[in-house]
Design a protein around this motif. Structure first.
Motif, short mmCIF file in Angstrom:
data_model
loop_
_atom_site.label_atom_id
_atom_site.label_comp_id
_atom_site.label_asym_id
_atom_site.label_seq_id
_atom_site.Cartn_x
_atom_site.Cartn_y
_atom_site.Cartn_z
N LEU A 88 53.38 -90.20 8.30
CA LEU A 88 54.66 -89.70 8.80
C LEU A 88 54.61 -88.19 9.00
N TYR A 89 53.97 -87.50 8.07
CA TYR A 89 53.85 -86.06 8.18
C TYR A 89 52.97 -85.67 9.38
N VAL A 90 51.92 -86.45 9.60
CA VAL A 90 51.04 -86.19 10.75
C VAL A 90 51.83 -86.33 12.05
N ALA A 91 52.61 -87.40 12.15
CA ALA A 91 53.42 -87.63 13.35
C ALA A 91 54.45 -86.52 13.53
N GLU A 92 55.06 -86.10 12.43
CA GLU A 92 56.08 -85.04 12.51
C GLU A 92 55.46 -83.72 12.93
N LEU A 93 54.26 -83.42 12.41
CA LEU A 93 53.58 -82.19 12.78
C LEU A 93 53.25 -82.16 14.27
N ASN A 94 52.78 -83.29 14.79
CA ASN A 94 52.36 -83.37 16.19
C ASN A 94 53.52 -83.37 17.17
N THR A 95 54.71 -83.70 16.69
CA THR A 95 55.87 -83.79 17.59
C THR A 95 56.94 -82.74 17.29
N ARG A 96 56.70 -81.91 16.28
CA ARG A 96 57.72 -80.92 15.88
C ARG A 96 57.91 -79.87 16.98
N LYS A 97 59.14 -79.70 17.40
CA LYS A 97 59.48 -78.71 18.42
C LYS A 97 60.34 -77.62 17.81
N LYS A 98 60.29 -76.46 18.39
CA LYS A 98 61.10 -75.34 17.92
C LYS A 98 62.55 -75.55 18.37
N ARG A 99 63.46 -75.47 17.41
CA ARG A 99 64.88 -75.59 17.75
C ARG A 99 65.39 -74.27 18.31
N ARG A 100 66.46 -74.35 19.09
CA ARG A 100 67.01 -73.16 19.74
C ARG A 100 67.56 -72.16 18.72
N ASP A 101 68.06 -72.67 17.60
CA ASP A 101 68.64 -71.78 16.58
C ASP A 101 67.62 -71.38 15.52
N GLU A 102 66.34 -71.63 15.78
CA GLU A 102 65.27 -71.38 14.81
C GLU A 102 64.42 -70.21 15.29
N ASP A 103 64.20 -69.22 14.42
CA ASP A 103 63.35 -68.10 14.82
C ASP A 103 61.89 -68.49 14.72
N TRP A 104 61.04 -67.72 15.36
CA TRP A 104 59.62 -68.08 15.45
C TRP A 104 58.91 -68.05 14.10
N ALA A 105 59.31 -67.13 13.22
CA ALA A 105 58.67 -67.05 11.91
C ALA A 105 58.99 -68.29 11.07
N SER A 106 60.24 -68.72 11.08
CA SER A 106 60.64 -69.91 10.33
C SER A 106 59.97 -71.16 10.88
N PHE A 107 59.85 -71.22 12.19
CA PHE A 107 59.17 -72.35 12.84
C PHE A 107 57.71 -72.44 12.39
N GLY A 108 57.06 -71.28 12.32
CA GLY A 108 55.67 -71.26 11.86
C GLY A 108 55.52 -71.71 10.42
N ASP A 109 56.45 -71.28 9.56
CA ASP A 109 56.42 -71.70 8.16
C ASP A 109 56.58 -73.21 8.04
N THR A 110 57.46 -73.78 8.84
CA THR A 110 57.69 -75.23 8.80
C THR A 110 56.42 -75.99 9.19
N LEU A 111 55.74 -75.51 10.22
CA LEU A 111 54.50 -76.17 10.65
C LEU A 111 53.42 -76.10 9.58
N ARG A 112 53.35 -75.00 8.87
CA ARG A 112 52.36 -74.86 7.80
C ARG A 112 52.63 -75.85 6.67
N VAL A 113 53.89 -76.01 6.32
CA VAL A 113 54.26 -76.96 5.26
C VAL A 113 53.89 -78.37 5.69
N LEU A 114 54.18 -78.71 6.93
CA LEU A 114 53.86 -80.05 7.43
C LEU A 114 52.35 -80.30 7.44
N SER A 115 51.58 -79.31 7.83
CA SER A 115 50.12 -79.48 7.86
C SER A 115 49.56 -79.66 6.45
N ASP A 116 50.15 -78.98 5.47
CA ASP A 116 49.72 -79.14 4.08
C ASP A 116 50.00 -80.57 3.59
N LYS A 117 51.16 -81.10 3.97
CA LYS A 117 51.53 -82.44 3.54
C LYS A 117 50.75 -83.51 4.30
#
Length: 212
Positions: A88-117
């Motif tokens: 599930l985490y793999v699928a979420e990582l591969n399909t995760r898109k940046k939300r309009r209300d999300e800054d680029w730094a927060s988006f990067g942090d989220t991707l790192r957490v998903l890749s760890d999981k």
């Protein structure tokens, strides 16, 4: 076994599935700080830092797993981070898109957490590359994307800095162009003004003729 008071006490774990991998990493880091070098020492503290569902799961483990730190971690790993969740985490990582209300730094942090999981056993550089690839794929502005890729960021942090710089430069360039191209609007004479102007011309002509 050392009886020395720990320098740092590990945080407790209550069985929340989303936090298992993060908590195990935290526990191992604390063990290094406290110099818990044997599995026996780690297991002693592990027992008292498990609460709620985690404590219940530990008590249900086979006796052999409860008495061996390595086997205990493996058993709890299957319980709180099974392979199905990794998928599930793999699928979420591969399909995760940046939300309009999300800054680029927060988006990067989220991707790192998903890749760890998604890939807990993968090397850090490989996980960083997976996060970076997904990060770069979400840059919609072609000029910004080109500028960022030209800088060849090796990790998400470098990509964040690059995209912020490119976005600023593009915005500044657009603002400069808009100031150079200013349209000058010449006001048109109204119908009344045109009519009065016509009368004035006729009167002038009549006066000139009378003078003659």
């Amino acid at each position: 076994m050392s009886n020395t008071k720990p320098v740092l006490l590990p945080e407790s774990f209550n069985g929340e599935l989303e936090k298992w991998n993060e908590w195990v990493t935290h526990f191992e880091n604390v063990a290094v700080v406290n110099k818990w070098e044997t599995g026996e020492e780690k297991l002693k503290w592990l027992r008292v830092r498990l609460t709620g569902k985690a404590q219940t799961a530990f008590m249900k483990l086979p006796e052999a797993a409860r008495g061996n730190y390595g086997e205990c971690i493996k058993a709890l790993q299957k319980r709180f981070a099974p392979d199905s969740r990794r998928e599930l985490y793999v699928a979420e990582l591969n399909t995760r898109k940046k939300r309009r209300d999300e800054d680029w730094a927060s988006f990067g942090d989220t991707l790192r957490v998903l890749s760890d999981k998604a890939y807990p056993d993968l090397e850090d550089k490989a996980k960083e590359r997976l996060s970076l690839n997904q990060y770069l794929s979400q840059i919609e502005d072609s000029q910004v994307a080109f500028g960022v890729k030209q800088k060849r960021p090796s990790n998400v942090e470098e990509a964040v800095a690059a995209i912020e710089l490119e976005s600023y430069l593009n915005a500044a360039a657009s603002s400069s162009k808009s100031h150079r191209h200013v349209d000058v609007v010449v006001p048109q004479r109204s119908a009344r003004e045109s009519q009065w102007g016509g009368r004035h011309s006729i009167s002038s002509s009549f006066w000139c003729c009378w003078c003659r």
